[in-house]
Design an enzyme around this catalytic site. Sequence first.
Site, short mmCIF file in Angstrom:
data_model
loop_
_atom_site.label_atom_id
_atom_site.label_comp_id
_atom_site.label_asym_id
_atom_site.label_seq_id
_atom_site.Cartn_x
_atom_site.Cartn_y
_atom_site.Cartn_z
N GLY A 158 29.29 43.88 51.91
CA GLY A 158 30.56 43.81 52.64
C GLY A 158 31.23 42.46 52.47
O GLY A 158 32.43 42.31 52.73
N ASP A 166 34.96 39.56 37.43
CA ASP A 166 34.81 40.24 38.73
C ASP A 166 35.93 39.79 39.67
O ASP A 166 35.69 39.16 40.69
CB ASP A 166 33.44 39.95 39.34
N HIS A 193 34.88 44.45 41.30
CA HIS A 193 34.14 45.69 41.57
C HIS A 193 34.64 46.36 42.85
O HIS A 193 34.47 47.56 43.03
CB HIS A 193 32.63 45.45 41.61
N SER A 249 31.56 40.98 49.57
CA SER A 249 32.15 40.91 48.22
C SER A 249 33.64 40.59 48.29
O SER A 249 34.38 41.15 49.10
CB SER A 249 31.98 42.25 47.49
N SER A 294 30.71 37.67 44.39
CA SER A 294 30.41 38.77 43.48
C SER A 294 29.18 39.54 43.94
O SER A 294 29.26 40.72 44.25
CB SER A 294 30.20 38.24 42.05
#
Length: 293
Positions: A246, A166, A136, A248, A263
């Site tokens: 942040g 992801d 993402h 991720s 994720s």
Amino acid sequence: MRSSTIRRSVAALVAAALAVTAVPAAQAEPVKPPRLSAAAITSALMSQVTTPGTAWQTQPDGTVLVSYDSTVTGSKLTDLTAKTRRLGDGVVLEKLPGKLQKYSTGGEGIYGGEYRCSLGFNVYGKGRYSFLTAGHCGNIASTWYSDAGHQVKIGTRQSSSYPGNDFALINYPVGIKKPGGSVYLYNGKSQDITRATTPAFGTYVYRAGVTSGLHSGTVRGLNATVNYGDGQITGLIRTSVCAEPGDSGGPLFSGRSAYGLTSGGTGDCKTPGGVTYFQPVTEALAAYGVVVY
């Protein structure tokens, strides 16, 4: 035969008949339907439940844990409850603290567009160096930078897979020297990573991210499915490690072993803590034909 004897015989026959009819007929015992298998329950959930803020996973005891966040209320919760009840006692409902969300945001870290994420693991394959981050995040922009002002280019997106998966692969500039393969521990030290695998249930793990730094917890589920609101993501690792926007794309690891890429989840790294889900890194490595180093 005397009439009195006849009367007694008839009375005896009538009494016997009444005794027989007084015995209640045997009643059929209700039969409890067999519990659906975890695979059957999961298949039903995949096709029937698309509500944002929901997630599910198979537990070690064979039950399926269905989780929902603070946004699933009113008719949404009624609908979810009805659907899970129809699947029988193999389903357990759980309310999560806070809102289930992806952990990308604006700020520091690796930058693409108006967002920041965290670098996961450095990888090598097909003659060039790259790094993994969340899919993402990879969807946000094709060019990534190491600074908020977008002055220092760090790489270009080769591929991104989200939703469903992801993970994303960002290529370092051609000709760059071999980047360090270590995970920064946000305490002045780094941890070398030499292999990738899938952790077992209960494994003690660490997660690093640009927003919240280094935190630890345990693996609480495997092969989880999550609905953030833009499509289902499947096959995730659930943990008790906290994370924040942040973080991720940041690495999940233990010792020299790479486990996953951050994720999303619920909560934060302050008072509430929370639940965080990770994309297994082995799936990303296989998809791109690269290895960690």
